[in-house]
Design an enzyme around this catalytic site. Structure first.
Site, PDB file in Angstrom:
ATOM      1  N   VAL A 161      68.190 -54.762  20.042  1.00  0.00           N
ATOM      2  CA  VAL A 161      69.643 -54.650  20.161  1.00  0.00           C
ATOM      3  C   VAL A 161      70.145 -54.046  18.860  1.00  0.00           C
ATOM      4  CG1 VAL A 161      70.004 -56.497  21.846  1.00  0.00           C
ATOM      5  CG2 VAL A 161      70.000 -57.032  19.405  1.00  0.00           C
ATOM      6  N   SER A 162      71.308 -53.389  18.924  1.00  0.00           N
ATOM      7  CA  SER A 162      71.821 -52.675  17.757  1.00  0.00           C
ATOM      8  C   SER A 162      72.519 -53.576  16.749  1.00  0.00           C
ATOM      9  CB  SER A 162      72.781 -51.576  18.204  1.00  0.00           C
ATOM     10  OG  SER A 162      72.101 -50.663  19.026  1.00  0.00           O
ATOM     11  N   THR A 163      73.199 -54.606  17.218  1.00  0.00           N
ATOM     12  CA  THR A 163      73.944 -55.476  16.310  1.00  0.00           C
ATOM     13  C   THR A 163      73.646 -56.935  16.611  1.00  0.00           C
ATOM     14  OG1 THR A 163      75.880 -55.677  17.740  1.00  0.00           O
ATOM     15  CG2 THR A 163      75.847 -53.799  16.231  1.00  0.00           C
TER      16      THR A 163
END
Length: 186
Positions: free
Chosen positions: A8-10
């Protein structure tokens, strides 16, 4: 062995959807990252790639979870294939352990190379068109030859101070010295 990789990016995002899909796909070991796909340093991916052995399959939920770009994805899969490690993407239903999956991936690789060539050709054509109009690329020069000559004559005065010359020309000391040195070599 089936090895799962999720990203996931964040930290606001949740890995649960990907983990559930990877568990359902029979992954015995899971690695994950919470990092932008554009980042080179993804510890979980590095660990998953190092853990994989010949005959294993790296499983991802979607291809964009694995590669920063199509080029990076192709490089990663090529490196996996050289080590006889397969890749399976659940969302795209791509499996490089099958002949059909290999074919699809080779088409992806050819399209990525084609895209890079198109970008290179467009860039080259744009630069040539700009040069034909008298433009050159790069950062604008801080000092003209006239300003450099003026700086040289100002510094020839016994009372001249480098800081004053720099202030008058609105450049740093290192920039002034760089231009003076470059012009003395000509």
């Amino acid at each position: 062995m089936r090895i799962g990789y999720a990203r996931v990016s964040t930290s606001d995002q949740n890995l649960d959807l990907q983990r559930d899909a990877l568990d359902k796909a029979g992954c015995e070991r899971l690695f994950h990252d919470t990092a932008s796909g554009a980042k080179d340093d993804r510890r979980g991916l590095a660990e998953a790639l190092a853990y994989a052995r010949a005959g294993d399959t790296l499983v991802v939920w979607k291809l964009d979870r694995l590669g920063r770009s199509l080029k990076h994805l192709v490089e990663t899969v090529t490196a996996l294939q050289e080590r006889q490690v397969g890749l399976q993407s659940l969302h795209e239903q791509l499996d490089t352990t099958t002949s059909g999956g290999k074919l699809v991936f080779h088409v992806f690789a050819a399209l990525a190379e084609f895209e890079r060539d198109l970008i290179r050709d467009r860039t080259r054509a744009g630069l040539e068109a700009a040069r034909a109009r008298g433009r050159s690329g790069g950062r604008p020069r801080k000092l003209t030859e006239r300003q450099t000559a003026m700086a040289r004559s100002m510094l020839a005065q016994p009372s001249a101070q480098v800081a004053e010359v720099c202030r008058a020309l609105r450049v740093s000391r290192s920039t002034l010295y760089r231009y003076l040195a470059a012009n003395s070599r000509k």
